[in-house]
Design a protein around this motif. Structure first.
Motif, PDB file in Angstrom:
ATOM      1  N   SER A  19       0.816  -1.210   0.000  1.00 19.91           N
ATOM      2  CA  SER A  19       0.000   0.000   0.000  1.00 19.91           C
ATOM      3  C   SER A  19       0.848   1.258   0.000  1.00 19.91           C
ATOM      4  O   SER A  19       0.346   2.358  -0.221  1.00 19.91           O
ATOM      5  CB  SER A  19      -0.934  -0.003   1.213  1.00 19.91           C
ATOM      6  N   LYS A  29      -1.525  -6.248  -7.409  1.00 23.76           N
ATOM      7  CA  LYS A  29      -2.256  -5.578  -6.335  1.00 23.76           C
ATOM      8  C   LYS A  29      -2.587  -6.579  -5.240  1.00 23.76           C
ATOM      9  O   LYS A  29      -2.825  -7.753  -5.507  1.00 23.76           O
ATOM     10  CB  LYS A  29      -3.557  -4.961  -6.874  1.00 23.76           C
ATOM     11  N   GLN A 169      -6.403   1.067  -5.417  1.00 21.61           N
ATOM     12  CA  GLN A 169      -7.412   0.772  -4.414  1.00 21.61           C
ATOM     13  C   GLN A 169      -8.788   0.613  -5.065  1.00 21.61           C
ATOM     14  O   GLN A 169      -9.099   1.277  -6.054  1.00 21.61           O
ATOM     15  CB  GLN A 169      -7.484   1.891  -3.363  1.00 21.61           C
ATOM     16  N   PHE A 218      -5.531  -3.153  -3.003  1.00 16.57           N
ATOM     17  CA  PHE A 218      -4.645  -2.035  -2.614  1.00 16.57           C
ATOM     18  C   PHE A 218      -3.255  -2.228  -3.199  1.00 16.57           C
ATOM     19  O   PHE A 218      -2.911  -3.320  -3.628  1.00 16.57           O
ATOM     20  CB  PHE A 218      -4.568  -1.923  -1.083  1.00 16.57           C
TER      21      PHE A 218
END
Length: 218
Positions: A19, A29, A169, A218
């Protein structure tokens, strides 16, 4: 149990630093997800994993590792006539590998349908009395150590840029159907004799599972 919990915690701690990576859209991700299955044995699943894709690419590969605790309530049994309700409960570790095709893709928000395979490692199965908490038997040959399922899913993802967030995100929602290739429970087990139990436990032998899931990338 402790080993499996620590493994999931370690995976989560490994994903958290992602993140802090650059703001631009990454190919890899992280995912935190939860889902609930309604048919067969019901229960909740929790896990972490990866979404391998770019937001503007038409395909995404989603891989997660999940822990779940499931239960199946049974009606009258011909084995223990003094206890008219029995329950099967067991835990499992699951690894779904799912390829998703995006439709109506708008930057980093889209609808999708997907398909893949789910590997289940089944652990700690028990047969319990609903009326007497002290009556419980560990399953032996009635619970297969692992089973495989095919998955079909439909869903959507609302990306970060639509909410002025990092493009990595987003929140996702999906409906999924799993079709057992091999069963988790062995109905005609020699020792546990699950075939003697009638009612909803028979529904646990169903080859189809319906569920709804939520995830955060994220």
């Amino acid at each position: 149990m402790k080993i499996h919990s620590r493994a999931i915690l370690a995976a989560l701690l490994l994903l958290l630093p992602m993140s802090t990576w650059a703001y631009g859209d990454r190919f890899l991700k992280g995912i935190i997800q939860a889902d609930y299955q309604f048919s067969g044995c019901s229960g909740a699943n929790y896990g972490v994993g990866f979404n391998i894709m770019k937001n503007d690419h038409p395909f995404a590969l989603q891989i997660t590792a999940n822990y779940s605790s499931l239960s199946c309530i049974a009606g009258e049994t011909y084995v223990t006539t003094d206890m008219n309700e029995m329950e099967i409960s067991y835990s499992r570790l699951s690894v779904p590998v799912e390829l998703q095709y995006k439709i109506l893709n708008d930057q980093d928000s889209w609808f999708f349908f997907g398909g893949g395979v789910v590997y289940h490692q089944n652990i700690m199965g028990r047969l319990n009395s609903v009326l007497d908490d002290s009556y419980t038997i560990a399953l032996t040959d009635g619970l297969n150590s692992y089973n495989l399922a095919a998955r079909i899913s439909f869903g959507m993802c609302l990306g970060g840029s639509s909410m002025d967030w990092n493009p990595n995100q987003g929140f996702g929602l999906k409906l999924f159907f799993d079709f057992n290739i091999t069963p988790p429970l062995k109905e005609y087990s020699i020792s546990d004799k699950l075939f003697d139990y009638k009612g909803p436990i028979e529904e646990a032998y169903s080859n189809t599972t319906f569920g709804i899931g939520f995830y955060y990338t994220f």
